[in-house]
Design a protein around this motif. Structure first.
Motif, PDB file in Angstrom:
ATOM      1  N   ASN A  71       8.897   2.828   6.689  1.00 42.41           N
ATOM      2  CA  ASN A  71       7.805   3.785   6.869  1.00 42.41           C
ATOM      3  C   ASN A  71       6.681   3.537   5.864  1.00 42.41           C
ATOM      4  O   ASN A  71       6.112   4.461   5.301  1.00 42.41           O
ATOM      5  CB  ASN A  71       8.312   5.226   6.801  1.00 42.41           C
ATOM      6  CG  ASN A  71       9.254   5.536   7.947  1.00 42.41           C
ATOM      7  OD1 ASN A  71       9.091   5.019   9.045  1.00 42.41           O
ATOM      8  ND2 ASN A  71      10.250   6.355   7.698  1.00 42.41           N
ATOM      9  N   GLY A  72       6.396   2.250   5.611  1.00 43.46           N
ATOM     10  CA  GLY A  72       5.285   1.872   4.751  1.00 43.46           C
ATOM     11  C   GLY A  72       5.572   1.894   3.263  1.00 43.46           C
ATOM     12  O   GLY A  72       4.703   1.589   2.459  1.00 43.46           O
ATOM     13  N   THR A  73       6.803   2.239   2.862  1.00 49.86           N
ATOM     14  CA  THR A  73       7.143   2.361   1.448  1.00 49.86           C
ATOM     15  C   THR A  73       8.116   1.262   1.037  1.00 49.86           C
ATOM     16  O   THR A  73       9.096   1.000   1.732  1.00 49.86           O
ATOM     17  CB  THR A  73       7.784   3.739   1.170  1.00 49.86           C
ATOM     18  OG1 THR A  73       6.882   4.748   1.582  1.00 49.86           O
ATOM     19  CG2 THR A  73       8.107   3.907  -0.299  1.00 49.86           C
ATOM     20  N   VAL A  74       7.861   0.652  -0.123  1.00 49.39           N
ATOM     21  CA  VAL A  74       8.742  -0.381  -0.665  1.00 49.39           C
ATOM     22  C   VAL A  74       9.718   0.256  -1.639  1.00 49.39           C
ATOM     23  O   VAL A  74       9.337   1.073  -2.460  1.00 49.39           O
ATOM     24  CB  VAL A  74       7.922  -1.458  -1.413  1.00 49.39           C
ATOM     25  CG1 VAL A  74       8.848  -2.462  -2.085  1.00 49.39           C
ATOM     26  CG2 VAL A  74       6.977  -2.167  -0.480  1.00 49.39           C
ATOM     27  N   SER A  75      10.954  -0.146  -1.539  1.00 48.89           N
ATOM     28  CA  SER A  75      11.961   0.259  -2.521  1.00 48.89           C
ATOM     29  C   SER A  75      12.370  -0.975  -3.304  1.00 48.89           C
ATOM     30  O   SER A  75      12.599  -2.035  -2.722  1.00 48.89           O
ATOM     31  CB  SER A  75      13.184   0.847  -1.819  1.00 48.89           C
ATOM     32  OG  SER A  75      14.237   0.985  -2.735  1.00 48.89           O
ATOM     33  N   ALA A 112       9.097  -3.413   8.066  1.00 46.70           N
ATOM     34  CA  ALA A 112       8.404  -4.698   7.971  1.00 46.70           C
ATOM     35  C   ALA A 112       8.930  -5.416   6.741  1.00 46.70           C
ATOM     36  O   ALA A 112       9.401  -4.792   5.791  1.00 46.70           O
ATOM     37  CB  ALA A 112       6.897  -4.501   7.852  1.00 46.70           C
ATOM     38  N   VAL A 113       8.865  -6.739   6.755  1.00 49.06           N
ATOM     39  CA  VAL A 113       9.205  -7.529   5.577  1.00 49.06           C
ATOM     40  C   VAL A 113       7.887  -8.045   5.019  1.00 49.06           C
ATOM     41  O   VAL A 113       7.174  -8.798   5.668  1.00 49.06           O
ATOM     42  CB  VAL A 113      10.160  -8.689   5.907  1.00 49.06           C
ATOM     43  CG1 VAL A 113      10.449  -9.496   4.655  1.00 49.06           C
ATOM     44  CG2 VAL A 113      11.456  -8.160   6.510  1.00 49.06           C
ATOM     45  N   ARG A 114       7.549  -7.599   3.821  1.00 44.62           N
ATOM     46  CA  ARG A 114       6.261  -7.885   3.191  1.00 44.62           C
ATOM     47  C   ARG A 114       6.405  -8.967   2.136  1.00 44.62           C
ATOM     48  O   ARG A 114       7.364  -8.978   1.373  1.00 44.62           O
ATOM     49  CB  ARG A 114       5.737  -6.601   2.561  1.00 44.62           C
ATOM     50  CG  ARG A 114       4.567  -6.724   1.636  1.00 44.62           C
ATOM     51  CD  ARG A 114       3.192  -6.410   2.162  1.00 44.62           C
ATOM     52  NE  ARG A 114       3.038  -5.647   3.354  1.00 44.62           N
ATOM     53  CZ  ARG A 114       2.610  -4.381   3.415  1.00 44.62           C
ATOM     54  NH1 ARG A 114       2.345  -3.716   2.323  1.00 44.62           N
ATOM     55  NH2 ARG A 114       2.451  -3.800   4.578  1.00 44.62           N
ATOM     56  N   ASN A 115       5.435  -9.867   2.095  1.00 47.22           N
ATOM     57  CA  ASN A 115       5.364 -10.844   1.012  1.00 47.22           C
ATOM     58  C   ASN A 115       4.761 -10.120  -0.185  1.00 47.22           C
ATOM     59  O   ASN A 115       3.571  -9.875  -0.242  1.00 47.22           O
ATOM     60  CB  ASN A 115       4.498 -12.043   1.394  1.00 47.22           C
ATOM     61  CG  ASN A 115       4.309 -12.992   0.242  1.00 47.22           C
ATOM     62  OD1 ASN A 115       5.031 -12.924  -0.748  1.00 47.22           O
ATOM     63  ND2 ASN A 115       3.343 -13.873   0.344  1.00 47.22           N
TER      64      ASN A 115
END
Length: 133
Positions: A71-75, A112-115
């Protein structure tokens, strides 16, 4: 279940990895191949596996980092990294232990998997999303 492969090529810092669909049996999972965002539309428990091989896109040393966004948040517990010494130093990053995402009744979730590191040249990789319950 969804299984897809990384689209090889440049991935800018802060951009999502893009996958090509190779196998999808769960119609309750949508994927936007232009943004790299998955949307889970059915409540349940989902396990996510991810791995990639990539090289820093510059001659300098830098961190190759992948973070799962929910949901747009990185942990930070959903982030993997390795240091690439330069453009010819290919490193592997992997989320070997499944990352569990729970989607509650009446809601959806985006993934999503973000760089999250330096710009990279993605060589290969794969993502699997499985609904457990």
């Amino acid at each position: 279940m969804y299984n897809g492969y990384i689209q090889a090529g440049a991935v800018a810092s802060g951009a999502n990895y893009i996958f090509t669909t190779s196998f999808m049996t769960n119609t309750n999972l949508r994927y936007d191949s232009t943004t790299g965002i998955f949307t889970i539309v059915q409540p349940g428990i989902y396990d996510i596996y991810f791995y990639a091989s990539a090289a820093n896109s510059t001659a300098a040393s830098g961190a190759v980092v992948a973070s799962l966004l929910t949901n747009g948040t990185v942990s930070t517990t959903k982030t993997v990294s390795a240091t690439s010494a330069g453009a010819t130093d290919i490193v592997a990053i992997a989320m070997n232990t499944p990352i569990r995402v729970v989607v509650q009744n009446g809601s959806t979730a985006t993934l999503a998997v973000r760089n999250a590191g330096v710009a990279v040249n993605a060589i290969s990789g794969e993502i699997t999303i499985e609904r457990r319950a």
